[in-house]
Design an enzyme around this catalytic site. Structure first.
Site: not given
Ligand code: NAD
Ligand code: TYD
Length: 352
Positions: A103, A133-135, A158, A162, A222, A290-291
């Site tokens: 994806t 993402t900052d990740e 992940y 990205k 975070r 993990p990691g």
């Molecule tokens: P999300 O998982 O809530 O939404 C992802 C969307 O993409 C969903 O609606 C899903 O149906 C759609 N999707 C997945 N696979 C697809 C495919 N093959 N074709 C078409 N649509 C597809 O994600 P989010 O948290 O809203 O994140 C959106 C973007 O922002 C991502 O690219 C993520 O890497 C980036 N991002 C997220 C965060 C965060 O904190 N959530 C932070 C920084 C960047």
């Molecule tokens: P998450 O919301 O999954 O975002 P990301 O891993 O992309 O930063 O997790 C945020 C932080 O919370 C991360 O350090 C993992 C931790 N976490 C828990 O401690 N318990 C949980 O059930 C989840 C989902 C995340």
């Protein structure tokens, strides 16, 4: 206001739905096409308030299908793309890295290929914006902040997927003068956040009196940004970002996980009228991821200096708004955790 045709991918997801809402409401002369596969994370209920607006269209489809994407470009003649569709949850990526590679890497490459083919020879007024993402920078363990020149050092499947997609976006700019730009944002929170991520999961579990799983000792840090501030930053980068550039987006708002969980417990006890300390008793320390990256911390000063963008919502205000939203939208929570939204989709779009 000029008229534009903008493709937003992943617009039924958490951040995408806020971006779609902002663009549909703010730019009535734009046509906004939301392309989403509606995976478990995509939910058309997130867009109920704008779905009937004349400048909004929904297309169900998969970014892994390049012919479908080429046809979509022919159908709408897009001049802009904001690409958010992705698999976005680190824990899921640990179990199914291939799905993330497909994806996030191949899906992004397909979109680049389709846009490049549609736009070749005429990049004037075009823009392809990739939301990352900052990740991708790895873990800021020594107190440093990620800038746009920090070494890319992804440490989960992940973030590796990205990072790879980011490289393709920049490579297309370098190789074909393709008009692409990307941004890297810190952790978002707010309404419509899918309850597999930390903040909505904790809220949902408190509501249901379920254990609150904290990974390891809860010491990981975070940098949290209210999702509407990210959507405004995306609007800013889409309109003002320079091609070939990377922009960091963040809230300068670092929290240890355990402190966030305790804060949510405290606020929810008050809001639910439960004795102080009730929710904290649910905190359960579980085996670490993990990691697990220790710390993410973004330096957003480039975007601020170039465009004047600033976060507008403090964490104190944003977290209250978020909890209040979940409390008044418990039906949404039930639907997304039960698969009910699929029925909504077939009722709403049957025969289209
Ligand atoms: P999300 O998982 O809530 O939404 C992802 C969307 O993409 C969903 O609606 C899903 O149906 C759609 N999707 C997945 N696979 C697809 C495919 N093959 N074709 C078409 N649509 C597809 O994600 P989010 O948290 O809203 O994140 C959106 C973007 O922002 C991502 O690219 C993520 O890497 C980036 N991002 C997220 C965060 C965060 O904190 N959530 C932070 C920084 C960047
Ligand atoms: P998450 O919301 O999954 O975002 P990301 O891993 O992309 O930063 O997790 C945020 C932080 O919370 C991360 O350090 C993992 C931790 N976490 C828990 O401690 N318990 C949980 O059930 C989840 C989902 C995340």
């Amino acid at each position: 206001m000029a008229s534009r045709k903008v493709l937003i991918t992943g617009g039924a997801g958490f951040i995408g739905s806020h971006v779609v809402r902002l663009f549909v409401n703010k730019y009535p002369t734009y046509t906004i096409v939301n392309l989403d596969k509606l995976t478990y994370a995509g939910n058309l209920e997130n867009l109920r308030d704008i779905e009937k607006k004349p400048n909004y269209k929904f297309e169900k489809g998969d970014i892994l299908e390049v012919d479908f994407l080429r046809d979509l470009f022919k159908k709408y003649d897009f001049d802009g793309v904001i690409h958010l569709a992705a698999e976005s949850h680190v824990d899921r990526s640990l179990h199914n890295p291939t799905e993330f590679a497909m994806t996030n890497i191949i899906g992004t490459l397909n979109l680049l290929i389709a846009a490049n083919a549609a736009w070749t020879g005429n990049f004037e007024g075009k823009k392809f914006y990739h939301v990352s993402t900052d990740e991708v920078y790895g873990s800021a363990d020594n107190g440093e902040f990620f800038t746009e020149t920090t070494k890319i050092d992804p440490r989960s499947p992940y973030s590796a997927s990205k990072a790879s997609s980011d490289h393709f976006v920049l490579a297309f700019n370098n190789s074909y003068h393709f008009p692409s730009v990307l941004s890297r944002c810190s952790n978002n929170y707010g309404p419509y956040h899918f309850p597999e991520k930390l903040i909505p999961l904790i809220i949902n579990n408190i509501l249901n009196n379920k254990p609150l799983p904290v990974y390891g000792k809860g010491e990981n840090v975070r940098d949290w940004l209210f999702v509407e501030d990210h959507a405004r930053a995306i609007d800013t980068v889409f309109h003002q970002g320079k091609h070939g550039e990377v922009y960091n987006i963040g809230g300068n708002n670092e929290w240890k996980n355990i402190d966030i969980v305790r804060l949510i417990c405290h606020l929810m006890d008050k809001k639910l009228g439960r004795p102080e300390g009730t929710s904290e008793k649910l905190i359960t320390f579980v085996k670490d991821r993990p990691g697990h990256d220790l710390r993410y911390a973004i330096d957003p000063s480039k975007l601020m200096a170039e465009t004047g963008w600033r976060p507008e919502t403090t964490f104190e205000v944003g977290i209250e708004k978020t909890i209040d939203w979940f409390l008044t939208n418990q039906e949404w929570l039930k639907h997304v955790t039960s698969g009910e939204y699929l029925k909504y989709y077939s009722n709403m779009y049957q025969g289209r």
